[in-house]
Design an enzyme around this catalytic site. Structure first.
Site, PDB file in Angstrom:
ATOM      1  N   TYR A 164      -9.854   2.657  -3.737  1.00  0.00           N
ATOM      2  CA  TYR A 164      -8.916   3.710  -4.120  1.00  0.00           C
ATOM      3  C   TYR A 164      -9.101   4.263  -5.532  1.00  0.00           C
ATOM      4  O   TYR A 164      -8.289   5.077  -5.974  1.00  0.00           O
ATOM      5  CB  TYR A 164      -7.480   3.188  -3.954  1.00  0.00           C
ATOM      6  CG  TYR A 164      -7.179   2.803  -2.527  1.00  0.00           C
ATOM      7  CD1 TYR A 164      -7.245   3.745  -1.514  1.00  0.00           C
ATOM      8  CD2 TYR A 164      -6.847   1.495  -2.186  1.00  0.00           C
ATOM      9  CE1 TYR A 164      -6.982   3.399  -0.194  1.00  0.00           C
ATOM     10  CE2 TYR A 164      -6.580   1.141  -0.875  1.00  0.00           C
ATOM     11  CZ  TYR A 164      -6.648   2.102   0.115  1.00  0.00           C
ATOM     12  OH  TYR A 164      -6.389   1.752   1.419  1.00  0.00           O
ATOM     13  N   ASP A 184     -15.264  -1.900  10.465  1.00  0.00           N
ATOM     14  CA  ASP A 184     -16.137  -2.274   9.351  1.00  0.00           C
ATOM     15  C   ASP A 184     -17.085  -3.388   9.785  1.00  0.00           C
ATOM     16  O   ASP A 184     -16.673  -4.321  10.487  1.00  0.00           O
ATOM     17  CB  ASP A 184     -15.305  -2.754   8.163  1.00  0.00           C
ATOM     18  CG  ASP A 184     -14.321  -1.693   7.673  1.00  0.00           C
ATOM     19  OD1 ASP A 184     -14.589  -0.499   7.898  1.00  0.00           O
ATOM     20  OD2 ASP A 184     -13.291  -2.060   7.083  1.00  0.00           O
ATOM     21  N   SER A 204      -6.296  -3.331   3.225  1.00  0.00           N
ATOM     22  CA  SER A 204      -6.991  -2.895   2.006  1.00  0.00           C
ATOM     23  C   SER A 204      -7.534  -4.047   1.168  1.00  0.00           C
ATOM     24  O   SER A 204      -7.580  -3.971  -0.060  1.00  0.00           O
ATOM     25  CB  SER A 204      -6.074  -2.017   1.150  1.00  0.00           C
ATOM     26  OG  SER A 204      -5.827  -0.792   1.780  1.00  0.00           O
ATOM     27  N   ARG A 259     -11.333   2.769  12.971  1.00  0.00           N
ATOM     28  CA  ARG A 259     -12.548   2.653  12.152  1.00  0.00           C
ATOM     29  C   ARG A 259     -12.870   1.170  12.005  1.00  0.00           C
ATOM     30  O   ARG A 259     -12.017   0.386  11.588  1.00  0.00           O
ATOM     31  CB  ARG A 259     -12.323   3.267  10.765  1.00  0.00           C
ATOM     32  CG  ARG A 259     -13.602   3.603  10.006  1.00  0.00           C
ATOM     33  CD  ARG A 259     -13.374   3.811   8.521  1.00  0.00           C
ATOM     34  NE  ARG A 259     -13.260   2.529   7.834  1.00  0.00           N
ATOM     35  CZ  ARG A 259     -12.277   2.220   6.987  1.00  0.00           C
ATOM     36  NH1 ARG A 259     -11.312   3.082   6.738  1.00  0.00           N
ATOM     37  NH2 ARG A 259     -12.244   1.026   6.413  1.00  0.00           N
ATOM     38  N   ASN A 283      -9.641  -0.947  11.693  1.00  0.00           N
ATOM     39  CA  ASN A 283      -8.467  -0.292  11.114  1.00  0.00           C
ATOM     40  C   ASN A 283      -7.891   0.704  12.117  1.00  0.00           C
ATOM     41  O   ASN A 283      -8.610   1.579  12.607  1.00  0.00           O
ATOM     42  CB  ASN A 283      -8.859   0.456   9.834  1.00  0.00           C
ATOM     43  CG  ASN A 283      -9.484  -0.464   8.812  1.00  0.00           C
ATOM     44  OD1 ASN A 283      -8.787  -1.122   8.063  1.00  0.00           O
ATOM     45  ND2 ASN A 283     -10.810  -0.532   8.795  1.00  0.00           N
ATOM     46  N   GLY A 329      -7.728   5.210   6.152  1.00  0.00           N
ATOM     47  CA  GLY A 329      -7.334   6.072   5.044  1.00  0.00           C
ATOM     48  C   GLY A 329      -7.482   7.538   5.412  1.00  0.00           C
ATOM     49  O   GLY A 329      -8.486   7.939   5.999  1.00  0.00           O
ATOM     50  N   GLU A 332     -13.606  -6.151  10.660  1.00  0.00           N
ATOM     51  CA  GLU A 332     -12.247  -5.802  11.064  1.00  0.00           C
ATOM     52  C   GLU A 332     -12.204  -4.369  11.570  1.00  0.00           C
ATOM     53  O   GLU A 332     -13.136  -3.581  11.346  1.00  0.00           O
ATOM     54  CB  GLU A 332     -11.259  -5.974   9.917  1.00  0.00           C
ATOM     55  CG  GLU A 332     -11.496  -5.050   8.737  1.00  0.00           C
ATOM     56  CD  GLU A 332     -10.418  -5.231   7.660  1.00  0.00           C
ATOM     57  OE1 GLU A 332      -9.366  -4.580   7.781  1.00  0.00           O
ATOM     58  OE2 GLU A 332     -10.647  -6.012   6.719  1.00  0.00           O
ATOM     59  N   GLU A 389       0.816  -1.213   0.000  1.00  0.00           N
ATOM     60  CA  GLU A 389       0.000   0.000   0.000  1.00  0.00           C
ATOM     61  C   GLU A 389       0.853   1.268   0.000  1.00  0.00           C
ATOM     62  O   GLU A 389       0.393   2.351   0.362  1.00  0.00           O
ATOM     63  CB  GLU A 389      -0.938  -0.012   1.208  1.00  0.00           C
ATOM     64  CG  GLU A 389      -1.891  -1.188   1.200  1.00  0.00           C
ATOM     65  CD  GLU A 389      -2.646  -1.325   2.507  1.00  0.00           C
ATOM     66  OE1 GLU A 389      -3.580  -0.543   2.731  1.00  0.00           O
ATOM     67  OE2 GLU A 389      -2.289  -2.206   3.302  1.00  0.00           O
TER      68      GLU A 389
END
Length: 319
Positions: free
Chosen positions: A218, A259, A147, A257, A273, A277, A271, A16
């Protein structure tokens, strides 16, 4: 007022890298130059210089994703250099990065997560038994990759071997998880001791994307993101509560964050994060903006939280 001497870390060596470089540029542009004296460091080339400069750095902003950035390694280096940084420490970063460890911690904290099996490269995988246990479709993903890299949704048993091979190409441990088709949601958390759950975002991957994969994440225009999500208030509160619970289960700090999938009013956490991002249009900043934080103000808040946490930890160690 004297400026804060800020180290901005982006780039790195993970798959990434380019995303991190792009994010780092947008973060640099958004930072208030009247508040910060900013120096850019790419861990791929500049770690020696970071160490040399460490005594004149007041705080670091880590805009790295994946291994050697989001997994606790850079965090450990910054701890040794006595530099504050935003977000989770070594422990939380490492545990959240490893999806298998995270799922086990979710289970221990009664955070609902899809049923799964895990395997290492040395295991013999009985594919018939896997299908019999979890059914089809299945999600195959590396334990440690960001990602959605190396992740596949498998609808037919004949495709399992190729998906497993792809996943093992990114890590020596994989997760095979039941596939839950539903509404994709994500929720940010902000704060150290006092946690604020941000507005929930609904994610709608475009045509050709069965899930929120790397390209959908992305590539501009590939995904619709709706904030606040089109869910009722009761579900919204449950999502926010689960985001906070997941954050706490993984021993995180500063921000995160999480999900989730919503199916028939049932939520499952996928998961969490620890370095979401961080472009102006990324999910976390979008949600923060709805909550009243501009991108610049969000960055200010993350930096102030990191400095406050660092001071608290130093006081604790010296007591």
């Amino acid at each position: 007022m004297e400026k804060i001497r800020l180290a901005l870390l982006s780039g790195g060596v993970s798959s990434e890298r380019q995303v991190s470089l792009n994010s780092g540029k947008q973060v640099f542009d958004a930072l208030d130059k009247d508040k910060y004296d900013i120096t850019l460091y790419d861990p791929k080339t500049d770690l020696k210089q970071l160490v040399i400069d460490s005594q004149k750095i007041d705080a670091a902003l880590i805009i790295l994703h994946g291994p050697f950035g989001e997994d606790g390694t850079v965090q450990g280096l910054l701890d040794l250099l006595d530099i504050p940084y935003q977000g989770a420490g070594v422990l939380g970063s490492a545990m959240a990065m490893n999806k298998l460890v995270a799922k086990r911690l979710y289970e221990g904290a009664f955070v609902p997560t899809p049923s799964y099996l895990s395997f290492s490269m040395t295991d013999t995988i009985d594919l018939l038994k896997v299908v019999d246990t979890l059914g089809l479709p299945l999600v195959i993903k590396p334990a440690c990759a960001g990602s959605s890299v190396g992740m596949t949704i498998v609808k037919e048993a004949k495709d399992l071997e190729d998906a497993i091979k792809l996943s093992f190409g990114h890590d020596d441990t994989l997760i095979i998880e039941e596939y839950i088709k539903g509404i994709e949601l994500t929720c940010g958390v902000l704060g150290n001791e006092e946690l604020e759950a941000l507005p929930v975002i609904e994610i709608i991957p475009g045509e050709g994307h069965e899930f929120f994969d790397y390209k959908a994440k992305y590539t501009a225009g590939e995904t619709r993101e709706i904030c606040p999500a089109r869910i009722d208030e009761t579900i919204t509160k449950k999502v926010q509560q689960l985001a906070v619970k997941a954050h706490q289960a993984l021993f995180l700090k500063g921000y995160s964050r999480t999900d989730m999938i919503l199916y028939n009013e049932t939520l499952s956490v996928l998961e969490t994060n620890t370095i979401p991002g961080m472009t102006a249009t990324s999910l976390y900043p979008q949600s923060a903006e709805v909550a009243g934080y501009s991108f610049t103000k969000l960055l200010d808040r993350l930096i102030s939280l990191s400095i406050a946490e660092h001071k608290k930890q130093k006081l604790r160690r010296s007591a």
